[in-house]
Scaffold this motif. Structure first.
Motif, PDB file in Angstrom:
ATOM      1  N   VAL A  45       0.815  -1.224   0.000  1.00 42.25           N
ATOM      2  CA  VAL A  45       0.000   0.000   0.000  1.00 42.25           C
ATOM      3  C   VAL A  45       0.843   1.266   0.000  1.00 42.25           C
ATOM      4  O   VAL A  45       0.297   2.374  -0.097  1.00 42.25           O
ATOM      5  N   LYS A  46       2.151   1.109   0.112  1.00 44.50           N
ATOM      6  CA  LYS A  46       3.037   2.267   0.198  1.00 44.50           C
ATOM      7  C   LYS A  46       2.883   3.137  -1.042  1.00 44.50           C
ATOM      8  O   LYS A  46       2.873   2.650  -2.174  1.00 44.50           O
ATOM      9  N   GLY A  47       2.720   4.437  -0.814  1.00 47.70           N
ATOM     10  CA  GLY A  47       2.542   5.366  -1.920  1.00 47.70           C
ATOM     11  C   GLY A  47       1.100   5.555  -2.336  1.00 47.70           C
ATOM     12  O   GLY A  47       0.783   6.472  -3.092  1.00 47.70           O
ATOM     13  N   ARG A  48       0.227   4.673  -1.870  1.00 45.74           N
ATOM     14  CA  ARG A  48      -1.202   4.788  -2.208  1.00 45.74           C
ATOM     15  C   ARG A  48      -2.065   5.127  -0.997  1.00 45.74           C
ATOM     16  O   ARG A  48      -3.077   5.819  -1.129  1.00 45.74           O
ATOM     17  N   PHE A  49      -1.676   4.623   0.173  1.00 43.55           N
ATOM     18  CA  PHE A  49      -2.452   4.847   1.396  1.00 43.55           C
ATOM     19  C   PHE A  49      -1.700   5.810   2.315  1.00 43.55           C
ATOM     20  O   PHE A  49      -0.467   5.807   2.364  1.00 43.55           O
ATOM     21  N   THR A  50      -2.465   6.583   3.086  1.00 49.61           N
ATOM     22  CA  THR A  50      -1.884   7.492   4.066  1.00 49.61           C
ATOM     23  C   THR A  50      -2.645   7.374   5.376  1.00 49.61           C
ATOM     24  O   THR A  50      -3.875   7.526   5.393  1.00 49.61           O
ATOM     25  N   ILE A  51      -1.919   7.111   6.456  1.00 48.14           N
ATOM     26  CA  ILE A  51      -2.525   7.067   7.785  1.00 48.14           C
ATOM     27  C   ILE A  51      -2.264   8.382   8.498  1.00 48.14           C
ATOM     28  O   ILE A  51      -1.189   8.982   8.360  1.00 48.14           O
ATOM     29  N   SER A  52      -3.260   8.852   9.224  1.00 48.91           N
ATOM     30  CA  SER A  52      -3.097  10.087   9.991  1.00 48.91           C
ATOM     31  C   SER A  52      -3.898   9.972  11.281  1.00 48.91           C
ATOM     32  O   SER A  52      -4.753   9.092  11.422  1.00 48.91           O
ATOM     33  N   LYS A  53      -3.628  10.883  12.209  1.00 48.00           N
ATOM     34  CA  LYS A  53      -4.210  10.783  13.553  1.00 48.00           C
ATOM     35  C   LYS A  53      -4.555  12.184  14.031  1.00 48.00           C
ATOM     36  O   LYS A  53      -3.745  13.100  13.910  1.00 48.00           O
ATOM     37  N   LEU A  95      -7.519   6.524   7.506  1.00 46.15           N
ATOM     38  CA  LEU A  95      -6.751   5.855   6.462  1.00 46.15           C
ATOM     39  C   LEU A  95      -7.278   6.340   5.118  1.00 46.15           C
ATOM     40  O   LEU A  95      -8.394   6.000   4.723  1.00 46.15           O
ATOM     41  N   GLU A  96      -6.478   7.164   4.467  1.00 49.41           N
ATOM     42  CA  GLU A  96      -6.814   7.663   3.143  1.00 49.41           C
ATOM     43  C   GLU A  96      -6.287   6.658   2.127  1.00 49.41           C
ATOM     44  O   GLU A  96      -5.085   6.369   2.102  1.00 49.41           O
ATOM     45  N   MET A  97      -7.184   6.124   1.296  1.00 49.51           N
ATOM     46  CA  MET A  97      -6.805   5.083   0.338  1.00 49.51           C
ATOM     47  C   MET A  97      -7.045   5.593  -1.073  1.00 49.51           C
ATOM     48  O   MET A  97      -8.196   5.914  -1.425  1.00 49.51           O
ATOM     49  N   ASN A  98      -6.002   5.681  -1.856  1.00 46.24           N
ATOM     50  CA  ASN A  98      -6.079   6.137  -3.235  1.00 46.24           C
ATOM     51  C   ASN A  98      -5.609   5.033  -4.180  1.00 46.24           C
ATOM     52  O   ASN A  98      -4.944   4.082  -3.758  1.00 46.24           O
ATOM     53  N   SER A  99      -5.940   5.194  -5.455  1.00 43.71           N
ATOM     54  CA  SER A  99      -5.533   4.229  -6.482  1.00 43.71           C
ATOM     55  C   SER A  99      -5.856   2.804  -6.052  1.00 43.71           C
ATOM     56  O   SER A  99      -5.017   1.904  -6.121  1.00 43.71           O
ATOM     57  N   LEU A 100      -7.061   2.610  -5.595  1.00 44.75           N
ATOM     58  CA  LEU A 100      -7.458   1.310  -5.058  1.00 44.75           C
ATOM     59  C   LEU A 100      -7.439   0.232  -6.132  1.00 44.75           C
ATOM     60  O   LEU A 100      -7.750   0.476  -7.309  1.00 44.75           O
ATOM     61  N   LEU A 101      -7.059  -0.965  -5.698  1.00 45.76           N
ATOM     62  CA  LEU A 101      -6.952  -2.129  -6.561  1.00 45.76           C
ATOM     63  C   LEU A 101      -7.925  -3.203  -6.090  1.00 45.76           C
ATOM     64  O   LEU A 101      -8.257  -3.248  -4.887  1.00 45.76           O
ATOM     65  N   PRO A 102      -8.357  -4.093  -6.961  1.00 45.52           N
ATOM     66  CA  PRO A 102      -9.241  -5.174  -6.522  1.00 45.52           C
ATOM     67  C   PRO A 102      -8.655  -5.986  -5.362  1.00 45.52           C
ATOM     68  O   PRO A 102      -9.400  -6.440  -4.482  1.00 45.52           O
TER      69      PRO A 102
END
Length: 123
Positions: free
Chosen positions: A63-71, A80-87
């Motif tokens: 998920v590196k480069g596609r997901f971002t965790i923040s608090k 959890l921000e999830m971009n460029s999602l894959l099946p």
């Protein structure tokens, strides 16, 4: 202590979703938190973790480069921000918190767990 995750849903490949996890019953401002996921027929796997302050993060290679965790400690919430999602990102996503300030990637390091929120990515 309750961790409640929400924000899952159905999205097309290439799309985005933002998961949220709200803690109730106590504050987790001094605790590291994480997201794990479990696909049907597979073991629960690490996705992302964040230290108590948000200064340190860790991600699974997948998920590196596609997901971002923040608090947001003021809101007792982890995202959890999830971009460029894959099946292959299709899974139940679980948030977790540990009794410690530092981010860890192992399932066993986390004591508090929320219920899953289902993310389905269509091709």
């Amino acid at each position: 202590v309750q961790l409640q995750a929400f924000g899952g849903g159905l999205v097309q490949a290439g799309g985005s979703l933002r998961l949220s996890c709200v803690a109730a019953g106590r504050t987790f401002s001094n605790n590291a938190m994480a997201w794990f996921r479990q696909a049907p027929g597979k073991d629960r796997e690490f996705v992302a973790a964040i230290s108590w302050s948000g200064a340190t993060t860790a991600y699974a290679d997948s998920v590196k480069g596609r997901f971002t965790i923040s608090k947001d400690n003021a809101k007792n919430t982890v995202y959890l921000e999830m971009n460029s999602l894959l099946p292959e990102d299709t899974a139940d996503y679980y948030c977790a918190a540990r009794d410690g300030p530092f981010a860890r990637t192992s399932f066993g390091d986390y004591k508090y767990w929320g219920q899953g929120t289902l993310v389905t990515v269509s091709s």
